[in-house]
Design a protein around this motif. Structure first.
Motif, PDB file in Angstrom:
ATOM      1  N   SER A  93      -2.009  34.974  20.212  1.00 38.35           N
ATOM      2  CA  SER A  93      -0.955  34.973  19.209  1.00 38.35           C
ATOM      3  C   SER A  93       0.359  35.488  19.811  1.00 38.35           C
ATOM      4  CB  SER A  93      -1.358  35.863  18.028  1.00 38.35           C
ATOM      5  OG  SER A  93      -2.502  35.367  17.385  1.00 38.35           O
ATOM      6  N   ASP A  94       1.444  35.122  19.150  1.00 35.43           N
ATOM      7  CA  ASP A  94       2.773  35.614  19.522  1.00 35.43           C
ATOM      8  C   ASP A  94       3.291  36.441  18.358  1.00 35.43           C
ATOM      9  OD1 ASP A  94       5.332  36.077  20.401  1.00 35.43           O
ATOM     10  OD2 ASP A  94       6.039  34.009  20.119  1.00 35.43           O
ATOM     11  N   SER A  95       2.885  37.702  18.306  1.00 37.46           N
ATOM     12  CA  SER A  95       3.145  38.529  17.128  1.00 37.46           C
ATOM     13  C   SER A  95       4.624  38.740  16.861  1.00 37.46           C
ATOM     14  CB  SER A  95       2.448  39.888  17.270  1.00 37.46           C
ATOM     15  OG  SER A  95       1.046  39.735  17.303  1.00 37.46           O
ATOM     16  N   ASP A  98       8.750  35.787  19.993  1.00 36.39           N
ATOM     17  CA  ASP A  98       9.755  35.545  21.038  1.00 36.39           C
ATOM     18  C   ASP A  98       9.348  34.474  22.041  1.00 36.39           C
ATOM     19  OD1 ASP A  98       7.809  36.872  22.479  1.00 36.39           O
ATOM     20  OD2 ASP A  98       9.045  38.609  22.984  1.00 36.39           O
ATOM     21  N   GLN A 100       6.400  34.264  23.758  1.00 36.10           N
ATOM     22  CA  GLN A 100       5.372  34.662  24.709  1.00 36.10           C
ATOM     23  C   GLN A 100       4.185  35.249  23.953  1.00 36.10           C
ATOM     24  OE1 GLN A 100       6.396  36.208  28.736  1.00 36.10           O
ATOM     25  NE2 GLN A 100       8.245  36.928  27.712  1.00 36.10           N
ATOM     26  N   SER A 101       2.986  34.854  24.349  1.00 42.56           N
ATOM     27  CA  SER A 101       1.798  35.369  23.669  1.00 42.56           C
ATOM     28  C   SER A 101       1.640  36.865  23.933  1.00 42.56           C
ATOM     29  CB  SER A 101       0.552  34.629  24.153  1.00 42.56           C
ATOM     30  OG  SER A 101       0.234  35.009  25.489  1.00 42.56           O
ATOM     31  N   ASN A 102       0.894  37.523  23.073  1.00 40.20           N
ATOM     32  CA  ASN A 102       0.609  38.946  23.286  1.00 40.20           C
ATOM     33  C   ASN A 102      -0.075  39.173  24.622  1.00 40.20           C
ATOM     34  OD1 ASN A 102       1.611  39.502  20.695  1.00 40.20           O
ATOM     35  ND2 ASN A 102      -0.399  39.168  19.746  1.00 40.20           N
ATOM     36  N   GLU A 105       2.471  39.077  27.434  1.00 35.43           N
ATOM     37  CA  GLU A 105       3.336  40.261  27.425  1.00 35.43           C
ATOM     38  C   GLU A 105       2.604  41.512  27.903  1.00 35.43           C
ATOM     39  OE1 GLU A 105       6.657  40.613  24.941  1.00 35.43           O
ATOM     40  OE2 GLU A 105       5.874  39.223  23.448  1.00 35.43           O
ATOM     41  N   PRO A 127       4.775  43.426  23.008  1.00 40.98           N
ATOM     42  CA  PRO A 127       4.253  42.362  22.143  1.00 40.98           C
ATOM     43  C   PRO A 127       4.689  42.486  20.688  1.00 40.98           C
ATOM     44  CG  PRO A 127       2.553  43.999  22.475  1.00 40.98           C
ATOM     45  CD  PRO A 127       3.715  44.417  23.338  1.00 40.98           C
ATOM     46  N   CYS A 130      10.662  41.499  19.572  1.00 38.83           N
ATOM     47  CA  CYS A 130      11.237  40.259  20.090  1.00 38.83           C
ATOM     48  C   CYS A 130      12.281  40.595  21.150  1.00 38.83           C
ATOM     49  CB  CYS A 130      11.868  39.477  18.930  1.00 38.83           C
ATOM     50  SG  CYS A 130      12.648  37.922  19.407  1.00 38.83           S
TER      51      CYS A 130
END
Length: 481
Positions: A93-95, A98, A100-102, A105, A127, A130
């Motif tokens: 997921s990209d919490s 921005d 990039q996935s968690n 990051e 993560p 943003c």
């Protein structure tokens, strides 16, 4: 396969073992209290960088508050929804939205991380925030105000018309492409009259590599090589009296209105400024011309300050410990030897690196704990606490001072030792006191030995121990051949 030894070899081994016991006793380090377990449940949970403060760590990864607690950020909400567990779905997921996935990051791009074994330890990002924070997208997605300021610095006396602001900065210098570098340069300071140095403020040119700065008064003539920035260690004999300092998270240093360090005519007219550059990615395109502003007043104050350093340099911190404690004792016999008379402690702070989680300073008398000067239950290297004592604390001949440091090493998969690098560890306390003529400059331990044991300065002391270990190694080599 077990090896058998002859009687002569066993005798030699016994001699070596006795040498070892005489040189270094096994350190007794005790685990104590628990700590926040959630950062151990995500990759690189103790190493997430602040999105807009270079060299800072965001300790409360899932919270809007950098130190943790309170409202959760988008990643913290998602982590809670996942049962406070690092799952593949959470990883992919990209919490913060921005792009990039968690997992990317946090250094687990393939979502295969297990506790203590992150794939990557560089190139990390947050993560739950943003980035870049000033982009149009992130200004919309980051729904709370992120503190990107280093902090304002105020100190009584700075604006006084008699105060001299003396700024010293390094010549612009290429930063070596290595993780840890210590560089030193010598500077003249005003010598037309006597001054009290009562405050200092950093001048940071390259925040991506600045770890700390120290300013030492010179009692001798330093080598001319240091007239320009030159590689150095943590100690130069000719310039070893600490006068000022800065570390990440500090806006500056301010002494009480009655206190100052004597400099100028008849005292220190030259100082050495030491920079510690931390370049973990070994970037080869960095330059730095950072420095510090010294605030000097000719209106001499009541008390002449000096600095006492205590701590423990025998550090062997196992990986995977939630709380691992070491103690450095400045014992009665050492203070009896070094103290001319009672000194008064005006302030004190701890210095550990990123494994440091808590610590305190204790004062003992006749085997009884009489005072805990402060107890930092949550130590943060990025947010140092200077503990000011008003009234100052009397330290008498016959007292003992214990510096107690606790580390959390669950993010490590190997032993961490004492060292100069940011990825190494330290356990020091820096305390200011008056009158300067009554006290010592250091009382640092190596296991049960101290700098009173004829080992010289703290770093010379360490070198002596390392030499003994080296000699022991040669001795054992002779035994086992």
């Amino acid at each position: 396969m077990l090896q058998s030894f002859s009687a002569d070899q066993l005798t030699m081994f016994e001699v070596c073992w006795q040498t070892l016991r005489a040189a270094l006793f096994v350190s007794c380090l005790t685990a104590c209290h628990g700590y926040n377990i959630y950062e151990d449940r995500i990759p690189n949970g103790a190493s997430v960088p602040h999105p807009c403060k270079p060299n800072y760590i965001w300790g409360g990864v899932g919270h809007e508050n950098v130190l943790g607690g309170g409202a959760r950020n988008p990643f913290g909400i998602a982590f809670q929804d996942a049962g406070n567990t690092w799952t593949e779905a959470l990883c992919r997921s990209d919490s913060d939205g921005d792009g990039q996935s968690n997992g990317v990051e946090l250094g687990d791009p393939n979502c295969v991380w297990t506790s203590g074994a992150a794939e990557l330890t560089t190139g990390l990002s947050h993560p739950g925030v943003c980035e870049p924070t000033d982009s149009d997208l992130c200004l919309q997605l980051n729904s709370w105000e992120i503190d990107c300021t280093i902090g304002d610095f105020t100190c009584d006396g700075i604006g006084h018309p008699d105060t001299t602001n003396w700024t010293i900065t390094f010549d612009n210098t290429a930063v070596p492409a290595q993780e840890t570098t210590y560089m030193c340069q010598i500077f003249d300071i005003p010598d037309d009259q006597v001054y009290h140095l009562f405050a200092s403020q950093p001048v940071i040119d390259n925040p991506y590599i600045m770890h700390h700065t120290l300013v030492y008064g010179c009692t001798g003539t330093p080598p001319s090589t240091y007239n320009s920035p030159s590689s150095c260690g943590m100690y130069l004999e000719e310039c070893s009296v600490m006068l000022a300092g800065w570390t990440v998270g500090s806006p500056g240093e301010c002494q009480r209105s009655d206190d100052g360090f004597l400099v100028g005519k008849g005292h220190f007219t030259q100082v050495m400024m030491e920079h510690h550059w931390n370049n973990p990615t070994s970037a080869s395109n960095y330059f730095d011309a950072s420095g510090i502003t010294l605030f000097l007043t000719p209106n001499l104050r009541a008390n002449n300050l000096a600095t006492l350093i205590t701590g423990q340099e025998d550090l062997t911190i196992p990986a995977g410990e939630s709380a691992f404690t070491v103690t450095g004792t400045c014992p009665k016999d050492c203070l009896d030897q070094k103290l001319e008379n009672t000194i008064y402690i005006t302030s004190a702070h701890l210095h550990m690196h990123y494994l440091g989680s808590s610590g305190r300073i204790e004062q003992w008398r006749d085997g009884v704990l009489i005072n805990t000067w402060f107890d930092e239950s949550s130590y943060s290297y990025d947010y140092p606490v200077s503990n000011v004592f008003d009234p100052p604390i009397p330290l008498l001949k016959g007292d003992e001072v214990k510096t107690i440091c606790t580390y959390k090493s669950t993010s490590k998969d190997e032993i961490t030792y004492y060292g100069e690098g940011t990825s190494d560890e330290m356990c020091y306390a820096f305390m200011n006191y008056y009158p300067s003529e009554n006290g010592p400059s250091e009382c640092v331990s190596w296991d049960e030995f101290t700098t009173c044991d004829d080992f010289g300065s703290a770093n010379q002391f360490s070198a002596s121990i390392f030499l003994l270990v080296g000699l022991l190694g040669l001795c054992l080599m002779g035994t086992l051949v």
